[in-house]
Design a protein around this motif. Structure first.
Motif, PDB file in Angstrom:
ATOM      1  N   LEU A  42       1.068  10.958  -1.586  1.00  0.00           N
ATOM      2  CA  LEU A  42       0.490   9.088  -0.589  1.00  0.00           C
ATOM      3  C   LEU A  42       1.241   9.185  -1.250  1.00  0.00           C
ATOM      4  O   LEU A  42       1.660   7.572  -0.192  1.00  0.00           O
ATOM      5  CB  LEU A  42      -0.654   9.447  -1.459  1.00  0.00           C
ATOM      6  N   PHE A  43       1.920   7.999  -2.114  1.00  0.00           N
ATOM      7  CA  PHE A  43       3.303   7.301  -2.399  1.00  0.00           C
ATOM      8  C   PHE A  43       4.000   7.644  -2.463  1.00  0.00           C
ATOM      9  O   PHE A  43       4.617   6.615  -1.726  1.00  0.00           O
ATOM     10  CB  PHE A  43       2.784   7.953  -4.121  1.00  0.00           C
ATOM     11  N   ALA A  44       4.323   8.336  -1.918  1.00  0.00           N
ATOM     12  CA  ALA A  44       5.797   8.521  -1.299  1.00  0.00           C
ATOM     13  C   ALA A  44       6.087   8.560   0.615  1.00  0.00           C
ATOM     14  O   ALA A  44       6.847   7.777   0.769  1.00  0.00           O
ATOM     15  CB  ALA A  44       6.119  10.434  -1.579  1.00  0.00           C
ATOM     16  N   LEU A  45       4.961   8.658   0.734  1.00  0.00           N
ATOM     17  CA  LEU A  45       4.490   8.612   2.333  1.00  0.00           C
ATOM     18  C   LEU A  45       4.040   6.861   2.608  1.00  0.00           C
ATOM     19  O   LEU A  45       5.274   6.542   3.395  1.00  0.00           O
ATOM     20  CB  LEU A  45       3.139   8.922   2.563  1.00  0.00           C
ATOM     21  N   ARG A  94      -1.854   1.668  -7.504  1.00  0.00           N
ATOM     22  CA  ARG A  94      -2.602   1.863  -5.972  1.00  0.00           C
ATOM     23  C   ARG A  94      -2.204   0.076  -5.775  1.00  0.00           C
ATOM     24  O   ARG A  94      -1.945  -0.446  -4.242  1.00  0.00           O
ATOM     25  CB  ARG A  94      -4.258   2.443  -6.065  1.00  0.00           C
ATOM     26  N   GLU A  95      -2.518   0.062  -6.914  1.00  0.00           N
ATOM     27  CA  GLU A  95      -3.045  -2.442  -6.614  1.00  0.00           C
ATOM     28  C   GLU A  95      -1.704  -2.383  -5.962  1.00  0.00           C
ATOM     29  O   GLU A  95      -1.942  -3.318  -5.084  1.00  0.00           O
ATOM     30  CB  GLU A  95      -3.529  -2.687  -7.841  1.00  0.00           C
ATOM     31  N   LYS A  96      -0.458  -2.089  -6.883  1.00  0.00           N
ATOM     32  CA  LYS A  96       0.873  -2.368  -6.227  1.00  0.00           C
ATOM     33  C   LYS A  96       1.707  -1.758  -5.489  1.00  0.00           C
ATOM     34  O   LYS A  96       2.701  -2.487  -5.061  1.00  0.00           O
ATOM     35  CB  LYS A  96       2.374  -1.738  -7.467  1.00  0.00           C
ATOM     36  N   ALA A  97       0.669  -1.361  -4.616  1.00  0.00           N
ATOM     37  CA  ALA A  97       1.774  -0.191  -3.946  1.00  0.00           C
ATOM     38  C   ALA A  97       1.966  -1.068  -2.340  1.00  0.00           C
ATOM     39  O   ALA A  97       2.867  -0.515  -1.545  1.00  0.00           O
ATOM     40  CB  ALA A  97       0.609   1.370  -2.499  1.00  0.00           C
ATOM     41  N   GLY A  98       1.234  -2.185  -1.953  1.00  0.00           N
ATOM     42  CA  GLY A  98       1.489  -3.381  -0.748  1.00  0.00           C
ATOM     43  C   GLY A  98       0.293  -2.526  -0.304  1.00  0.00           C
ATOM     44  O   GLY A  98      -0.329  -1.753   0.093  1.00  0.00           O
ATOM     45  N   ALA A  99       0.873  -2.981   1.262  1.00  0.00           N
ATOM     46  CA  ALA A  99      -0.141  -3.161   2.428  1.00  0.00           C
ATOM     47  C   ALA A  99       0.842  -2.423   3.447  1.00  0.00           C
ATOM     48  O   ALA A  99       2.098  -2.380   3.843  1.00  0.00           O
ATOM     49  CB  ALA A  99      -0.285  -4.647   3.006  1.00  0.00           C
ATOM     50  N   THR A 150      -4.376  -0.499   2.288  1.00  0.00           N
ATOM     51  CA  THR A 150      -4.158  -1.128   1.458  1.00  0.00           C
ATOM     52  C   THR A 150      -4.618   0.542   0.436  1.00  0.00           C
ATOM     53  O   THR A 150      -5.753   1.017   0.547  1.00  0.00           O
ATOM     54  CB  THR A 150      -4.079  -2.320   0.523  1.00  0.00           C
ATOM     55  N   LEU A 151      -3.748   0.518  -0.213  1.00  0.00           N
ATOM     56  CA  LEU A 151      -4.270   1.877  -1.166  1.00  0.00           C
ATOM     57  C   LEU A 151      -5.171   1.797  -2.147  1.00  0.00           C
ATOM     58  O   LEU A 151      -5.795   2.638  -2.870  1.00  0.00           O
ATOM     59  CB  LEU A 151      -3.241   2.482  -1.881  1.00  0.00           C
ATOM     60  N   LYS A 152      -5.638   0.294  -2.546  1.00  0.00           N
ATOM     61  CA  LYS A 152      -6.472  -0.189  -3.104  1.00  0.00           C
ATOM     62  C   LYS A 152      -8.288  -0.251  -3.036  1.00  0.00           C
ATOM     63  O   LYS A 152      -8.816  -0.026  -3.578  1.00  0.00           O
ATOM     64  CB  LYS A 152      -6.302  -1.566  -3.930  1.00  0.00           C
ATOM     65  N   ASN A 153      -8.266   0.251  -1.412  1.00  0.00           N
ATOM     66  CA  ASN A 153      -9.412  -0.054  -0.566  1.00  0.00           C
ATOM     67  C   ASN A 153      -9.831   2.067  -0.978  1.00  0.00           C
ATOM     68  O   ASN A 153      -9.399   3.221  -0.847  1.00  0.00           O
ATOM     69  CB  ASN A 153      -9.190   0.552   0.581  1.00  0.00           C
ATOM     70  N   ASP A 154     -10.859   2.018  -1.969  1.00  0.00           N
ATOM     71  CA  ASP A 154     -11.860   3.619  -2.076  1.00  0.00           C
ATOM     72  C   ASP A 154     -12.236   3.604  -0.852  1.00  0.00           C
ATOM     73  O   ASP A 154     -11.582   5.244  -1.598  1.00  0.00           O
ATOM     74  CB  ASP A 154     -12.637   3.169  -3.187  1.00  0.00           C
ATOM     75  N   ASP A 155     -12.309   3.711   0.239  1.00  0.00           N
ATOM     76  CA  ASP A 155     -12.810   4.288   1.298  1.00  0.00           C
ATOM     77  C   ASP A 155     -11.897   4.672   1.942  1.00  0.00           C
ATOM     78  O   ASP A 155     -11.555   5.936   1.781  1.00  0.00           O
ATOM     79  CB  ASP A 155     -13.527   4.011   2.748  1.00  0.00           C
ATOM     80  N   ILE A 156     -10.462   4.420   2.215  1.00  0.00           N
ATOM     81  CA  ILE A 156      -9.253   4.680   1.989  1.00  0.00           C
ATOM     82  C   ILE A 156      -8.441   5.495   1.701  1.00  0.00           C
ATOM     83  O   ILE A 156      -7.531   6.872   2.156  1.00  0.00           O
ATOM     84  CB  ILE A 156      -8.257   3.897   2.857  1.00  0.00           C
ATOM     85  N   TRP A 157      -8.458   5.672   0.617  1.00  0.00           N
ATOM     86  CA  TRP A 157      -8.327   6.490  -0.783  1.00  0.00           C
ATOM     87  C   TRP A 157      -8.711   8.285  -0.434  1.00  0.00           C
ATOM     88  O   TRP A 157      -7.988   8.987  -0.839  1.00  0.00           O
ATOM     89  CB  TRP A 157      -8.285   5.454  -1.962  1.00  0.00           C
ATOM     90  N   ASP A 158     -10.145   7.903  -0.283  1.00  0.00           N
ATOM     91  CA  ASP A 158     -10.498   9.127  -0.222  1.00  0.00           C
ATOM     92  C   ASP A 158     -10.664  10.081   1.163  1.00  0.00           C
ATOM     93  O   ASP A 158     -10.330  10.834   0.272  1.00  0.00           O
ATOM     94  CB  ASP A 158     -12.146   8.595  -1.003  1.00  0.00           C
ATOM     95  N   PHE A 159     -10.311   8.855   1.887  1.00  0.00           N
ATOM     96  CA  PHE A 159      -9.810   9.956   3.322  1.00  0.00           C
ATOM     97  C   PHE A 159      -8.705  10.432   2.742  1.00  0.00           C
ATOM     98  O   PHE A 159      -8.981  11.309   2.995  1.00  0.00           O
ATOM     99  CB  PHE A 159     -10.030   8.469   4.261  1.00  0.00           C
ATOM    100  N   PHE A 160      -8.221  10.222   2.516  1.00  0.00           N
ATOM    101  CA  PHE A 160      -6.674  10.494   2.782  1.00  0.00           C
ATOM    102  C   PHE A 160      -6.819  11.637   1.021  1.00  0.00           C
ATOM    103  O   PHE A 160      -6.072  12.676   1.779  1.00  0.00           O
ATOM    104  CB  PHE A 160      -5.856   9.771   2.257  1.00  0.00           C
ATOM    105  N   GLU A 220      -6.130   7.342 -15.074  1.00  0.00           N
ATOM    106  CA  GLU A 220      -7.120   6.014 -14.287  1.00  0.00           C
ATOM    107  C   GLU A 220      -7.159   5.013 -14.146  1.00  0.00           C
ATOM    108  O   GLU A 220      -6.338   4.255 -13.042  1.00  0.00           O
ATOM    109  CB  GLU A 220      -8.522   6.483 -15.139  1.00  0.00           C
ATOM    110  N   LEU A 221      -6.489   4.266 -14.763  1.00  0.00           N
ATOM    111  CA  LEU A 221      -6.007   2.890 -14.759  1.00  0.00           C
ATOM    112  C   LEU A 221      -4.887   2.934 -14.331  1.00  0.00           C
ATOM    113  O   LEU A 221      -4.335   1.660 -13.546  1.00  0.00           O
ATOM    114  CB  LEU A 221      -5.740   1.709 -16.570  1.00  0.00           C
ATOM    115  N   ARG A 222      -3.498   4.020 -14.962  1.00  0.00           N
ATOM    116  CA  ARG A 222      -2.807   3.408 -14.242  1.00  0.00           C
ATOM    117  C   ARG A 222      -1.968   4.110 -12.805  1.00  0.00           C
ATOM    118  O   ARG A 222      -1.626   3.442 -12.148  1.00  0.00           O
ATOM    119  CB  ARG A 222      -1.281   4.650 -14.948  1.00  0.00           C
ATOM    120  N   LEU A 223      -3.456   5.064 -12.533  1.00  0.00           N
ATOM    121  CA  LEU A 223      -3.383   5.311 -10.922  1.00  0.00           C
ATOM    122  C   LEU A 223      -3.861   3.732 -10.210  1.00  0.00           C
ATOM    123  O   LEU A 223      -3.080   3.591  -9.203  1.00  0.00           O
ATOM    124  CB  LEU A 223      -4.210   6.312 -10.711  1.00  0.00           C
TER     125      LEU A 223
END
Length: 213
Positions: free
Chosen positions: A202-205, A128-133, A181-191, A121-124
């Motif tokens: 998602l990370f590849a995209l 997400r935080e390092k994926a950038g905007a 950003t992928l660290k946004n929980d709402d956006i992450w959960d939607f995708f 969970e922590l690595r994920l």
């Protein structure tokens, strides 16, 4: 009359009796017998054998060998903090030469670093935080190219599948956000939960979308 050499080799020590190197002791010109002026911190003995990883120590008339880890990088087992060894002797029991990975802790039983309970969970979250905007146009273009879903399609899915604050945040982001950003929980959960895009896809995209102007 016996001729003695004018100087003999002697072993030089430091203040703690560790071998420093070889030097010489001069014959005492005032003595008629074999007597040499041994310099301070020196002993008349054979040069010690050099052993990799050890330093010779003069102790009770003979050479002992003490482990030498000075300059080696080690890690505190309790915190993973990096340190450099500065003292002679065996490595302390509370350090290891094994390099810790993120989100691990030391296991004395295993003799290595092991994952903490929630490491995955922590690595994920860290990824997400390092994926950038991404700019909104970059993300929407990539979603449409890879999954065939336009901005209108995404809004319709959000209206159909989501409710409450989650719906409002996702709908506003798709319609108005400057960036995602992928660290946004709402956006992450939607995708991942609504559009069923796996984390890896998602990370590849995300990385491919960064290449789009």
């Amino acid at each position: 009359m016996t001729d003695y050499p004018s100087a003999i080799p002697v072993c030089q020590l430091d203040e703690n009796n560790f071998f420093v190197g070889m030097t010489s002791a001069d014959l005492d010109p005032l003595e008629k017998q074999q007597h040499y002026l041994i310099p301070r911190l020196c002993v008349q003995a054979d040069e010690p054998e050099q052993r990799t990883g050890f330093v010779p120590l003069w102790n009770k008339g003979k050479w002992n060998y003490v482990e030498d880890h000075r300059g080696e990088v080690v890690y505190l087992k309790k915190t993973g903090e990096k340190q450099t060894i500065t003292a002679l002797g065996k490595l302390p029991n509370d350090v290891t030469i094994c390099v810790p990975l993120p989100f691990t802790e030391w296991s004395e039983e295993a003799g290595t670093w092991v994952d903490v309970a929630n490491a995955a969970e922590l690595r994920l979250q860290d990824k997400r935080e390092k994926a950038g905007a991404l700019a909104r146009s970059q993300l929407l273009t990539s979603i449409e190219l890879q999954f065939g879903k336009s901005k209108t399609d995404l809004l319709e899915i959000a209206e159909r599948e989501l409710t409450g604050d989650h719906l409002i945040k996702v709908r506003n982001a798709i319609s108005e956000a400057q960036s995602f950003t992928l660290k946004n929980d709402d956006i992450w959960d939607f995708f991942t939960q609504t559009l069923y895009i796996s984390a890896d896809k998602l990370f590849a995209l995300w990385e491919e979308a960064k290449l789009n102007p």
